[in-house]
Scaffold this motif. Structure first.
Motif, PDB file in Angstrom:
ATOM      1  N   ILE A 187       0.866  -1.176   0.000  1.00 41.16           N
ATOM      2  CA  ILE A 187       0.000   0.000   0.000  1.00 41.16           C
ATOM      3  C   ILE A 187       0.902   1.225   0.000  1.00 41.16           C
ATOM      4  N   ALA A 188       0.850   2.007  -1.074  1.00 42.63           N
ATOM      5  CA  ALA A 188       1.762   3.128  -1.249  1.00 42.63           C
ATOM      6  C   ALA A 188       1.001   4.446  -1.230  1.00 42.63           C
ATOM      7  N   MET A 189       1.588   5.428  -0.540  1.00 46.54           N
ATOM      8  CA  MET A 189       1.026   6.779  -0.475  1.00 46.54           C
ATOM      9  C   MET A 189       1.998   7.729  -1.145  1.00 46.54           C
ATOM     10  N   GLY A 190       1.597   8.341  -2.274  1.00 48.25           N
ATOM     11  CA  GLY A 190       2.439   9.297  -2.959  1.00 48.25           C
ATOM     12  C   GLY A 190       2.459  10.643  -2.254  1.00 48.25           C
ATOM     13  N   GLU A 191       3.534  11.378  -2.416  1.00 48.73           N
ATOM     14  CA  GLU A 191       3.660  12.625  -1.663  1.00 48.73           C
ATOM     15  C   GLU A 191       2.689  13.708  -2.121  1.00 48.73           C
ATOM     16  N   PHE A 192       2.063  13.531  -3.293  1.00 56.93           N
ATOM     17  CA  PHE A 192       1.050  14.477  -3.745  1.00 56.93           C
ATOM     18  C   PHE A 192      -0.369  13.974  -3.486  1.00 56.93           C
ATOM     19  N   GLY A 193      -0.488  12.901  -2.685  1.00 57.66           N
ATOM     20  CA  GLY A 193      -1.798  12.462  -2.227  1.00 57.66           C
ATOM     21  C   GLY A 193      -2.415  11.293  -2.950  1.00 57.66           C
ATOM     22  N   ASP A 194      -1.686  10.658  -3.883  1.00 60.54           N
ATOM     23  CA  ASP A 194      -2.218   9.512  -4.610  1.00 60.54           C
ATOM     24  C   ASP A 194      -1.982   8.219  -3.828  1.00 60.54           C
ATOM     25  N   LEU A 195      -3.039   7.400  -3.722  1.00 57.32           N
ATOM     26  CA  LEU A 195      -2.960   6.123  -3.024  1.00 57.32           C
ATOM     27  C   LEU A 195      -2.934   4.999  -4.054  1.00 57.32           C
ATOM     28  N   ALA A 196      -2.071   3.998  -3.845  1.00 58.66           N
ATOM     29  CA  ALA A 196      -1.958   2.909  -4.824  1.00 58.66           C
ATOM     30  C   ALA A 196      -1.789   1.569  -4.119  1.00 58.66           C
ATOM     31  N   LEU A 197      -2.347   0.539  -4.725  1.00 59.70           N
ATOM     32  CA  LEU A 197      -2.138  -0.840  -4.293  1.00 59.70           C
ATOM     33  C   LEU A 197      -1.242  -1.494  -5.329  1.00 59.70           C
ATOM     34  N   LEU A 198      -0.080  -1.991  -4.887  1.00 58.25           N
ATOM     35  CA  LEU A 198       0.938  -2.477  -5.807  1.00 58.25           C
ATOM     36  C   LEU A 198       1.279  -3.935  -5.539  1.00 58.25           C
ATOM     37  N   LYS A 199       1.703  -4.612  -6.592  1.00 56.96           N
ATOM     38  CA  LYS A 199       2.287  -5.942  -6.506  1.00 56.96           C
ATOM     39  C   LYS A 199       3.735  -5.791  -6.959  1.00 56.96           C
ATOM     40  N   LEU A 200       4.688  -6.116  -6.084  1.00 58.69           N
ATOM     41  CA  LEU A 200       6.097  -5.890  -6.371  1.00 58.69           C
ATOM     42  C   LEU A 200       6.887  -7.180  -6.230  1.00 58.69           C
ATOM     43  N   SER A 201       7.865  -7.356  -7.111  1.00 64.28           N
ATOM     44  CA  SER A 201       8.768  -8.501  -7.054  1.00 64.28           C
ATOM     45  C   SER A 201      10.073  -8.087  -7.727  1.00 64.28           C
ATOM     46  N   PRO A 202      11.131  -8.900  -7.619  1.00 64.14           N
ATOM     47  CA  PRO A 202      12.380  -8.567  -8.323  1.00 64.14           C
ATOM     48  C   PRO A 202      12.209  -8.492  -9.836  1.00 64.14           C
ATOM     49  N   GLU A 203      11.131  -9.057 -10.356  1.00 62.79           N
ATOM     50  CA  GLU A 203      10.892  -9.034 -11.804  1.00 62.79           C
ATOM     51  C   GLU A 203      10.240  -7.740 -12.268  1.00 62.79           C
TER      52      GLU A 203
END
Length: 248
Positions: A187-203
């Protein structure tokens, strides 16, 4: 409770009574940017950044006595600097990073010594990571972190902790954001107020959901998740989002 407060040094307090168990006033600075990072525990040590115009280093104190065990010189290349990101401890590895030309370092630590596993080459223009204040996220041997001094040069990176190898970079709309990990997702919060749900891996990275401008800029506070409730804050408001799955 362990705390560090610039010119007052470092102290260990009893949470119930407020009694001071020990203080270390050998480590103090007078600096307009503050004392540095929050202390983190590793076995019997307290590890944290010290920040000052003449003193910048990462230090390890004995948690029982406050005695200094080792110190790693850690100097920004500009006076107008801050060591704000809390060090990350994984096993016997300690990772820390700063902007203003400092870059990143990964140490293999013991009680009374350390070994440098890798660090940024300051003769090169780019940095592996230069984290301003947001703690990096660690998962399965890799760091996922926001890097950059200002929004125009901010990037999101995946870095292998053991080697410092950058697996990928993403120049995202989150800029110098912050992030937490829960239930296989970030769950990521951008510094300009955008909220995002991300899937992250080394790929690579994949955006699952994005909610624009949930908050106003600057939104620099790390999200908090408790009992399925997500708390987000900027400089003017606090909001709570219900992420709990509804029972059918």
């Amino acid at each position: 409770m362990y705390c560090h407060n610039g010119s007052y040094g470092t102290a260990c307090l009893d949470l119930d009574s407020g009694e001071v168990h020990w203080t270390n006033q050998d480590l103090w600075v007078m600096h307009e940017n503050g004392p540095g990072s929050t202390p983190v525990l590793w076995k019997d040590l307290l590890i944290f950044h010290m920040d000052g115009s003449d003193q910048q280093f990462v230090v390890a104190l004995d948690k029982a006595t406050g005695k200094e065990r080792w110190k790693f010189p850690w100097h920004a290349r500009f006076r107008d600097s801050v060591n704000g990101a809390t060090p990350l401890v994984v096993g016997d590895k300690v990772f820390f990073s700063a902007t203003y030309g400092a870059g990143s370092v990964c140490l293999q630590v013991k009680k009374d010594s350390y070994k440098t596993l890798w660090k940024d080459d300051l003769t090169k223009r780019g940095r592996i990571l230069d984290i301003h204040w947001t703690p990096p996220n660690y998962l399965d041997g890799h760091l996922y972190a926001f890097s950059g001094r200002n929004p125009p040069d901010a990037m999101f990176k995946c870095v292998e902790l053991a080697t410092g190898k950058v697996k990928w970079e993403w120049r995202s709309y989150l800029y110098r954001g912050s992030m937490i990990y829960s239930d296989g997702h970030f769950i990521a919060m951008g510094e300009f107020g955008d909220l995002a749900l991300l899937k992250l891996s080394p790929e690579g990275h994949k955006e699952l959901t994005r909610v624009p401008r949930v908050l106003s800029s600057p939104a620099w506070t790390v999200p908090t998740l408790s009992g399925g409730l997500l708390y987000l804050r900027d400089t003017k408001k606090l909001i709570c989002m219900d992420l709990r799955v509804k029972k059918k």
